[in-house]
Design a protein around this motif. Sequence first.
Motif, mmCIF file in Angstrom:
data_model
loop_
_atom_site.group_PDB
_atom_site.id
_atom_site.type_symbol
_atom_site.label_atom_id
_atom_site.label_comp_id
_atom_site.label_asym_id
_atom_site.label_seq_id
_atom_site.Cartn_x
_atom_site.Cartn_y
_atom_site.Cartn_z
ATOM 1 N N SER A 3 13.241 7.964 -6.308
ATOM 2 C CA SER A 3 12.292 7.571 -7.357
ATOM 3 C C SER A 3 11.713 8.785 -8.078
ATOM 4 O O SER A 3 10.983 8.636 -9.043
ATOM 5 C CB SER A 3 11.164 6.722 -6.767
ATOM 6 O OG SER A 3 10.436 7.480 -5.821
ATOM 7 N N HIS A 4 12.047 9.959 -7.634
ATOM 8 C CA HIS A 4 11.539 11.185 -8.241
ATOM 9 C C HIS A 4 12.668 11.979 -8.896
ATOM 10 O O HIS A 4 12.594 13.191 -9.002
ATOM 11 C CB HIS A 4 10.837 12.046 -7.191
ATOM 12 C CG HIS A 4 9.732 11.312 -6.502
ATOM 13 N ND1 HIS A 4 8.534 11.045 -7.110
ATOM 14 C CD2 HIS A 4 9.660 10.768 -5.270
ATOM 15 C CE1 HIS A 4 7.766 10.376 -6.277
ATOM 16 N NE2 HIS A 4 8.419 10.194 -5.157
ATOM 17 N N ARG A 39 0.841 -1.187 0.000
ATOM 18 C CA ARG A 39 0.000 0.000 0.000
ATOM 19 C C ARG A 39 0.879 1.240 0.000
ATOM 20 O O ARG A 39 1.998 1.223 0.500
ATOM 21 C CB ARG A 39 -0.892 0.017 1.234
ATOM 22 C CG ARG A 39 -1.877 -1.149 1.237
ATOM 23 C CD ARG A 39 -2.791 -1.108 2.408
ATOM 24 N NE ARG A 39 -3.697 0.041 2.264
ATOM 25 C CZ ARG A 39 -4.402 0.547 3.269
ATOM 26 N NH1 ARG A 39 -4.325 0.021 4.475
ATOM 27 N NH2 ARG A 39 -5.192 1.565 3.075
ATOM 28 N N THR A 40 0.372 2.312 -0.521
ATOM 29 C CA THR A 40 1.086 3.580 -0.479
ATOM 30 C C THR A 40 0.776 4.262 0.841
ATOM 31 O O THR A 40 -0.390 4.396 1.209
ATOM 32 C CB THR A 40 0.657 4.490 -1.645
ATOM 33 O OG1 THR A 40 0.973 3.838 -2.876
ATOM 34 C CG2 THR A 40 1.366 5.834 -1.574
ATOM 35 N N GLY A 81 2.068 7.678 3.400
ATOM 36 C CA GLY A 81 2.804 8.935 3.378
ATOM 37 C C GLY A 81 3.955 8.908 4.366
ATOM 38 O O GLY A 81 3.936 8.176 5.347
#
Length: 107
Positions: A97-98, A43-44, A46
Motif C-alpha cells: 500500500s506504500h 482499527r490501525t 502497528g
Amino acid sequence: MKRVLKALGAWYFMPVQTGRGVGGVPDFVVCVPVTVTPDMIGRTVGLFVGVETKAPGRRSNVSDLQRLQIDAICRAGGLAVVVDDAAQLRAIPVFRSHMEVLDADSG
C-alpha cells in the motif's frame, strides 16, 4: 521485565544509547504476539518489522546470528525480511500500500 517478556513469547532488544542513534528510544524495543480480536477490526495497529539490508547481490549472506534473530521476530508475530534492494519490499504485502514511496525512492 525480561522474564515477563519471555513468558509472553515476545522478541525484544535493549538498544545501547551511544549518542549516535535516535534519542529517546525506549529501554526495550519489543514485538509482542497478539491475536486480533473483533474489537480491533477496522482499527490501525502497528506491525513490528525488521529489515536486514545487504549489498546488491549479497541477499543470501545472512549470518547465523542474523537468521536466529529473524526467526525469533517471526515467531513473536513480527515480520523480518532480508533485502538487497529497497524495491524488493514490493513483494511484501504490508508494504504494497506504500508503493508510491518505493517508486519515488527508486527514481
